[in-house]
Scaffold this motif. Structure first.
Motif, PDB file in Angstrom:
ATOM      1  N   PRO A 155     -14.688 -21.393 -23.079  1.00 18.94           N
ATOM      2  CA  PRO A 155     -14.357 -21.294 -24.478  1.00 18.94           C
ATOM      3  C   PRO A 155     -14.138 -19.791 -24.747  1.00 18.94           C
ATOM      4  CG  PRO A 155     -16.472 -22.891 -24.264  1.00 18.94           C
ATOM      5  CD  PRO A 155     -16.076 -22.241 -22.950  1.00 18.94           C
ATOM      6  N   PRO A 156     -13.091 -19.487 -25.554  1.00 21.78           N
ATOM      7  CA  PRO A 156     -12.628 -18.088 -25.811  1.00 21.78           C
ATOM      8  C   PRO A 156     -13.848 -17.297 -26.331  1.00 21.78           C
ATOM      9  CG  PRO A 156     -10.913 -19.412 -26.490  1.00 21.78           C
ATOM     10  CD  PRO A 156     -12.199 -20.406 -26.245  1.00 21.78           C
ATOM     11  N   GLU A 157     -14.805 -17.908 -26.974  1.00 19.03           N
ATOM     12  CA  GLU A 157     -15.665 -17.012 -27.424  1.00 19.03           C
ATOM     13  C   GLU A 157     -16.789 -16.689 -26.706  1.00 19.03           C
ATOM     14  OE1 GLU A 157     -15.778 -20.726 -28.655  1.00 19.03           O
ATOM     15  OE2 GLU A 157     -14.208 -20.244 -29.599  1.00 19.03           O
ATOM     16  N   SER A 158     -17.084 -17.152 -25.516  1.00 15.81           N
ATOM     17  CA  SER A 158     -17.917 -16.911 -24.427  1.00 15.81           C
ATOM     18  C   SER A 158     -17.509 -15.655 -23.540  1.00 15.81           C
ATOM     19  CB  SER A 158     -18.264 -18.125 -23.548  1.00 15.81           C
ATOM     20  OG  SER A 158     -17.253 -18.542 -22.956  1.00 15.81           O
ATOM     21  N   GLY A 214     -16.485  -8.536 -22.851  1.00 15.27           N
ATOM     22  CA  GLY A 214     -15.799  -7.256 -22.305  1.00 15.27           C
ATOM     23  C   GLY A 214     -14.437  -7.412 -22.521  1.00 15.27           C
ATOM     24  N   LEU A 215     -14.045  -7.844 -23.723  1.00 17.02           N
ATOM     25  CA  LEU A 215     -12.456  -7.737 -24.199  1.00 17.02           C
ATOM     26  C   LEU A 215     -12.328  -6.491 -25.075  1.00 17.02           C
ATOM     27  CD1 LEU A 215     -12.378 -11.849 -25.522  1.00 17.02           C
ATOM     28  CD2 LEU A 215     -11.480 -10.659 -23.183  1.00 17.02           C
ATOM     29  N   ALA A 216     -10.961  -6.166 -25.112  1.00 17.05           N
ATOM     30  CA  ALA A 216     -10.547  -5.026 -25.577  1.00 17.05           C
ATOM     31  C   ALA A 216      -9.482  -5.506 -26.408  1.00 17.05           C
ATOM     32  CB  ALA A 216      -9.795  -3.929 -24.792  1.00 17.05           C
ATOM     33  N   LEU A 217      -9.243  -4.777 -27.656  1.00 12.11           N
ATOM     34  CA  LEU A 217      -8.194  -5.084 -28.720  1.00 12.11           C
ATOM     35  C   LEU A 217      -6.879  -5.430 -27.776  1.00 12.11           C
ATOM     36  CD1 LEU A 217      -8.768  -2.746 -31.581  1.00 12.11           C
ATOM     37  CD2 LEU A 217      -8.902  -4.945 -31.560  1.00 12.11           C
ATOM     38  N   GLY A 218      -6.109  -6.320 -28.136  1.00  9.84           N
ATOM     39  CA  GLY A 218      -4.943  -6.921 -27.552  1.00  9.84           C
ATOM     40  C   GLY A 218      -5.046  -7.841 -26.456  1.00  9.84           C
ATOM     41  N   ASP A 219      -6.090  -7.902 -25.853  1.00  9.20           N
ATOM     42  CA  ASP A 219      -6.262  -8.823 -24.787  1.00  9.20           C
ATOM     43  C   ASP A 219      -6.058 -10.166 -25.419  1.00  9.20           C
ATOM     44  OD1 ASP A 219      -6.972  -6.922 -23.182  1.00  9.20           O
ATOM     45  OD2 ASP A 219      -9.081  -7.103 -23.201  1.00  9.20           O
ATOM     46  N   TRP A 276      -5.749 -16.975 -27.105  1.00 11.12           N
ATOM     47  CA  TRP A 276      -6.388 -16.305 -28.392  1.00 11.12           C
ATOM     48  C   TRP A 276      -5.910 -14.660 -28.031  1.00 11.12           C
ATOM     49  CZ3 TRP A 276      -9.215 -18.843 -32.250  1.00 11.12           C
ATOM     50  CH2 TRP A 276      -9.296 -20.108 -32.018  1.00 11.12           C
ATOM     51  N   GLU A 277      -5.727 -14.051 -29.335  1.00 13.53           N
ATOM     52  CA  GLU A 277      -5.614 -12.591 -29.220  1.00 13.53           C
ATOM     53  C   GLU A 277      -6.683 -11.982 -29.791  1.00 13.53           C
ATOM     54  OE1 GLU A 277      -2.320  -9.705 -31.138  1.00 13.53           O
ATOM     55  OE2 GLU A 277      -1.731 -11.463 -30.304  1.00 13.53           O
ATOM     56  N   VAL A 278      -7.165 -11.042 -28.887  1.00 17.47           N
ATOM     57  CA  VAL A 278      -8.265  -9.987 -29.635  1.00 17.47           C
ATOM     58  C   VAL A 278      -7.744  -9.139 -30.452  1.00 17.47           C
ATOM     59  CG1 VAL A 278     -10.109  -8.467 -29.028  1.00 17.47           C
ATOM     60  CG2 VAL A 278      -9.766 -10.255 -27.354  1.00 17.47           C
ATOM     61  N   ARG A 279      -8.275  -9.115 -31.764  1.00 18.87           N
ATOM     62  CA  ARG A 279      -7.847  -8.243 -32.905  1.00 18.87           C
ATOM     63  C   ARG A 279      -9.240  -7.467 -33.447  1.00 18.87           C
ATOM     64  NH1 ARG A 279      -3.206 -11.523 -36.198  1.00 18.87           N
ATOM     65  NH2 ARG A 279      -1.853 -11.566 -34.592  1.00 18.87           N
ATOM     66  N   GLU A 280      -8.980  -6.725 -34.248  1.00 18.40           N
ATOM     67  CA  GLU A 280     -10.015  -5.921 -34.977  1.00 18.40           C
ATOM     68  C   GLU A 280     -11.164  -7.011 -35.596  1.00 18.40           C
ATOM     69  OE1 GLU A 280      -8.820  -3.029 -37.690  1.00 18.40           O
ATOM     70  OE2 GLU A 280      -7.626  -2.045 -35.781  1.00 18.40           O
ATOM     71  N   THR A 281     -10.335  -8.224 -36.151  1.00 16.38           N
ATOM     72  CA  THR A 281     -11.509  -9.081 -36.822  1.00 16.38           C
ATOM     73  C   THR A 281     -11.933 -10.005 -36.008  1.00 16.38           C
ATOM     74  OG1 THR A 281      -9.530 -10.399 -37.467  1.00 16.38           O
ATOM     75  CG2 THR A 281      -9.784  -8.808 -39.074  1.00 16.38           C
ATOM     76  N   GLY A 282     -11.754 -10.015 -34.861  1.00 18.37           N
ATOM     77  CA  GLY A 282     -12.233 -10.960 -33.815  1.00 18.37           C
ATOM     78  C   GLY A 282     -11.314 -11.515 -33.087  1.00 18.37           C
TER      79      GLY A 282
END
Length: 183
Positions: free
Chosen positions: A118-121, A124-129, A42-48
């Motif tokens: 689960p990715p939702e749990s 401490g993630l940053a954009l692009g992680d 899963w990729e962290v974006r501005e929308t989640g």
């Protein structure tokens, strides 16, 4: 102890071994699945966090790895149990089918336990992680492969076996009624 009760005791030990080994098969298969599976990221974006189209193939590969492990493990395990139990008849077929199904469920649970959360749990993630998805099987078909492969393993294990083995010959001879053939 009579021969018949001794043979019965040996059969009980064989069925106990089949049951215990089915549980161990599930545990080992789950560990192998957790090690070999390459889950989607899963990729962290501005929308989640989102699953990109390219990364969604990872979801399918996790199921394929689970299925392949099931085919190989259930087939080999069932063939070995068939050789161990020798002429187990329908009880062997039922035991192997149920045991392999339970092994598949245990492998699934062990793999999920050892795999990523689960990715939702994840915090401490940053954009692009990129966050790995959890290991999951979201259909019944991969679980049905386990008993089917096990039944093929029973067929392979009985291939080449003919007649009764020595243990059964002795047991049947010890328990057979004596018939007077003098006329």
């Amino acid at each position: 102890m009579t021969r018949a009760s001794g043979a019965r005791r040996v059969n009980e030990v064989r069925w106990l071994l089949i049951s215990i080994s089915a549980g161990l098969l599930g545990i080992v298969s789950g560990v192998v699945w957790a090690q070999l599976a390459d889950p989607a990221r899963w990729e962290v974006r501005e929308t989640g966090i989102v699953l990109t189209e390219d990364a969604s193939r990872g979801q399918f590969s996790v199921i394929v790895v689970f299925t392949l492990i099931g085919v190989i493990a259930a087939l080999l395990w069932a063939a070995a149990m068939t050789l161990l139990a020798r002429h187990g008849g329908w009880l062997l077929v039922a035991s192997v089918a149920v045991g392999s199904t339970l092994a598949g469920v245990v492998a699934w649970q062990v793999g999920m336990l050892l795999g990523p959360p689960p990715p939702e749990s994840v915090t401490g993630l940053a954009l692009g992680d990129r966050v790995p998805d959890e290991l999951r099987v979201d259909g019944i078909a991969p679980f049905l492969v386990w008993p089917i492969a096990a039944l093929v393993g029973v067929l392979l294990g009985t291939w080449g076996q003919t007649g009764l083995d020595e243990d059964q010959d002795e047991t049947e001879a010890a328990t057979a009624p004596v018939v007077d053939t003098r006329s």
